[in-house]
Enzyme design. Structure first.
Site, mmCIF file in Angstrom:
data_model
loop_
_atom_site.group_PDB
_atom_site.id
_atom_site.type_symbol
_atom_site.label_atom_id
_atom_site.label_comp_id
_atom_site.label_asym_id
_atom_site.label_seq_id
_atom_site.Cartn_x
_atom_site.Cartn_y
_atom_site.Cartn_z
ATOM 1 N N LYS A 175 0.837 -1.194 0.000
ATOM 2 C CA LYS A 175 0.000 0.000 0.000
ATOM 3 C C LYS A 175 0.878 1.252 0.000
ATOM 4 O O LYS A 175 0.685 2.162 -0.788
ATOM 5 C CB LYS A 175 -0.916 -0.028 1.224
ATOM 6 N N GLU B 58 10.537 -4.562 4.667
ATOM 7 C CA GLU B 58 10.668 -5.964 4.258
ATOM 8 C C GLU B 58 10.356 -6.117 2.769
ATOM 9 O O GLU B 58 11.096 -6.770 2.016
ATOM 10 C CB GLU B 58 9.699 -6.849 5.050
ATOM 11 N N GLY C 291 -4.884 -2.034 4.890
ATOM 12 C CA GLY C 291 -4.045 -3.149 4.438
ATOM 13 C C GLY C 291 -4.683 -4.508 4.675
ATOM 14 O O GLY C 291 -4.725 -5.367 3.795
ATOM 15 N N ARG C 292 -5.220 -4.717 5.873
ATOM 16 C CA ARG C 292 -5.779 -6.036 6.207
ATOM 17 C C ARG C 292 -7.147 -6.266 5.559
ATOM 18 O O ARG C 292 -7.741 -7.330 5.716
ATOM 19 C CB ARG C 292 -5.834 -6.221 7.726
ATOM 20 N N GLU D 185 -4.832 -6.791 14.700
ATOM 21 C CA GLU D 185 -4.329 -5.477 14.294
ATOM 22 C C GLU D 185 -5.468 -4.453 14.351
ATOM 23 O O GLU D 185 -5.233 -3.261 14.541
ATOM 24 C CB GLU D 185 -3.720 -5.526 12.881
ATOM 25 N N HIS E 145 -4.833 -33.392 17.924
ATOM 26 C CA HIS E 145 -3.733 -34.186 18.476
ATOM 27 C C HIS E 145 -2.668 -33.303 19.111
ATOM 28 O O HIS E 145 -1.547 -33.756 19.321
ATOM 29 C CB HIS E 145 -3.141 -35.066 17.374
ATOM 30 N N LYS F 71 9.337 -0.673 14.340
ATOM 31 C CA LYS F 71 9.906 -0.314 13.023
ATOM 32 C C LYS F 71 10.927 0.806 13.193
ATOM 33 O O LYS F 71 12.014 0.780 12.614
ATOM 34 C CB LYS F 71 8.810 0.177 12.065
#
Ligand code: F6P
Length: 549
Positions: free
Chosen positions: A206, A212, A268-269, A354, A385, A513
């Site tokens: 965005k 990253e 973003g999400r 978030e 399990h 950040k």
């Protein structure tokens, strides 16, 4: 606005929790033959069964009152009307516009955004058609065989989850990969076996500034250029950008014609519905992508118009509030009984945590009540399990969501029926438990000494009364998947509205950040800044050990 804890319905629920404390769902089912009918709904091809929850008619009545008193109705209208409900960033929140399949205009600052939404969808359709048909050629004239989406957070998790979920709809000769982590292992392992001449990179960000993503994108560009003799003209055939930041895309060297745009009113999400979903569309085709949008649209319409008492996201949200704020639950498990939905819990972690992991309210005041829970989970039957022991007999209350398709995409022996049987059985076991009498009856023939018997009976007794929702659908189609994701998005919205918090910013990700930017040059031998003794010692150790290698 009044803090939610001061609302009359909140007070009523505080008292009501004592009223039901001694009740057991098992008895409610025994006493009321219509409990399933009363507490289940169908929306957009999904059956939502919430009858295995610690609620009575009275509980639901009071929760619905809470929704009304907290102004949820006005908040929903505000979102759909394009009001700037993200008050810290002064932005509208309009992922619903991205999947608006009707002809209703959607306004931001008086301007209908639907024409630009449709324009980008058309551009995506054209591009997807070209790549999937083999018409889009790489620098050396070969068709694309591998697409690598480079992005992180919302520019990764949603598309990654949907692409995996829709694997049965993929085109055989086109593989879609995802790289998110700045750990070079992610990129290196993904690129192993790929050919520069037939690989297409989608850089999804965005902001187009995320450390990253930009680091991975630069390394991918180097890898590409190494394979084409350094010819920079190759970038135009092998790099596409998806962003709101045209300037940064150009600065990176990506042709603006190869940029797919979205807008600051898409969080973003919440962005998989935008051009960020390009990797999905490449994997399954544009028609399927639009079916995904259609599924979400149907849920949007339901959320916007259904009365709260029949509104699935509203009920999902209120049930979560009941457990979180009144019954002491601190987490929520998402358990898809479907291997294709293996990334669903990860996507919901970002979506929910978030959005609602906030400690101040919309007015900047510290909250004095719990907000978003920890979201976790993994596909069944694997979880049975490992952590299901805790769900059944542990000391924590963990509300669970089960999700299952009645039909598989395959016909392969008994697998699917076994999967389904386990899903239904787990929800039943959590609710019903196993009484001491039932355990004693099972052990009756063993002739054990009373002391040993007592220990075994205690260990084998299941308290039950543990809540779960069941989401059942015929098949995991693009449309059903779109509906499922939208249900959870709106659930998060409902909870944020009741908690009076801003679900649409993410200030809590910023500090780390900023500090990483300070530490990076220090790791590389730069002058050490002001740190606590622990961080300083760790940086020094990294420097020492790094020198030795
Ligand atoms: O760091 C959090 C975050 O801002 C998320 O909200 C977002 O989805 C992710 O980073 C990636 O951001 P971008 O798409 O701008 O690269």
């Amino acid at each position: 606005m009044t803090q939610p804890t001061a609302l009359p319905a909140w007070q009523a629920l505080q008292n009501h929790r004592h009223e039901i404390a001694a009740s057991h769902m098992r008895d409610w089912f025994a006493q009321d033959g219509s409990r399933f009918q009363s507490f289940s709904l169908e929306v957009a091809d999904i059956l939502f069964d919430y009858s295995k929850n610690l609620v009575t008619d009275k509980t639901m009545g009071q929760l619905l009152q809470l929704a009304e008193q907290s102004g949820l109705r006005a908040r929903i209208e505000a979102m759909f009307n394009g009001d700037k409900i993200n008050n810290t960033e002064d932005r509208a929140v309009l992922h619903v516009a991205l999947r608006n399949r009707g002809d209703r205009p959607v306004f931001v600052e008086g301007r209908d955004v639907m024409p630009q939404v449709r324009r980008v969808l058309d551009k995506m359709r054209h591009f997807v058609g070209q790549v999937r048909s083999g018409e889009w050629l790489g620098h050396s004239g070969r068709a694309v065989t591998d697409v690598v989406n480079i992005g992180i957070g919302g520019s990764d998790l949603g598309p990654r989850m949907v692409t995996a979920a829709l694997t049965p709809y993929h085109k055989d000769n086109l593989k879609v990969h995802y790289v998110a982590n700045v750990d070079e292992a992610d990129l290196i392992e993904t690129l192993k076996g790929l050919n520069q001449e037939t690989t297409l990179f989608l850089v999804a960000s965005k902001t187009f500034t995320t450390q990253e993503t930009m680091t991975n994108a630069r390394s991918a560009r180097d890898w590409l250029l190494a394979g084409v003799g350094g010819d920079e003209r190759a970038i135009a055939r092998h790099f596409v950008a998806i962003s709101t930041n045209r300037h940064a895309v150009q600065a990176f060297g990506i042709d603006p014609d190869n940029m797919f745009e979205f807008w600051d009113w898409v969080g973003g999400r919440y962005s998989l519905w935008s051009a960020v979903g390009l990797s999905i569309a490449l994997a399954v085709g544009m028609d399927r992508f639009e079916e995904l949008l259609q599924g979400a649209y149907e849920v949007d319409e339901h959320f916007r118009t259904a009365p709260f008492s029949r509104n699935v996201p509203v009920i999902m949200g209120l049930l979560g509030i009941w457990y979180n704020n009144f019954l002491g639950a601190r987490s929520h498990a998402v358990l898809p009984y479907n291997q294709y939905l293996r990334h669903f819990p990860e996507h919901l972690q970002q979506l929910d945590m978030e959005s609602n992991g906030k400690g101040v309210d919309l007015d900047g005041l510290q909250v004095n009540y719990q907000t978003g829970p920890v979201i976790w989970g993994q596909p069944g039957t694997n979880g049975q399990h490992s952590f299901f022991q805790l769900l059944h007999q542990g000391t924590h209350l963990v509300p669970c969501d089960f999700l299952a398709a009645v039909q598989s995409h395959h016909r392969f022996g008994e697998h699917h029926q076994i999967l389904l049987a386990n899903c239904l059985a787990q929800a039943e076991a959590l609710m019903r438990g196993k009484t001491e009498e039932e355990v004693r009856a099972e052990l009756a023939g063993l002739d054990l000494p009373e002391e040993k018997l007592a220990i075994l009976v205690a260990a084998k007794t299941f308290p039950g009364n543990r809540p779960s929702n069941m989401f059942l659908f015929e098949k995991l189609t693009p449309k059903v998947l779109g509906s499922l994701v939208a249900l959870y998005e709106h659930k998060v919205f409902v909870q944020g509205a009741v908690w009076h918090i801003n679900s649409f910013d993410q200030m809590g990700v910023e500090l780390g950040k900023q500090l990483a930017k300070v530490i990076l040059p220090e790791l590389e031998g730069g002058e050490m800044g002001d740190h606590d003794a622990s961080t300083r010692a760790l940086i020094e150790t990294c420097r020492d050990w790094g020198r030795q290698s």
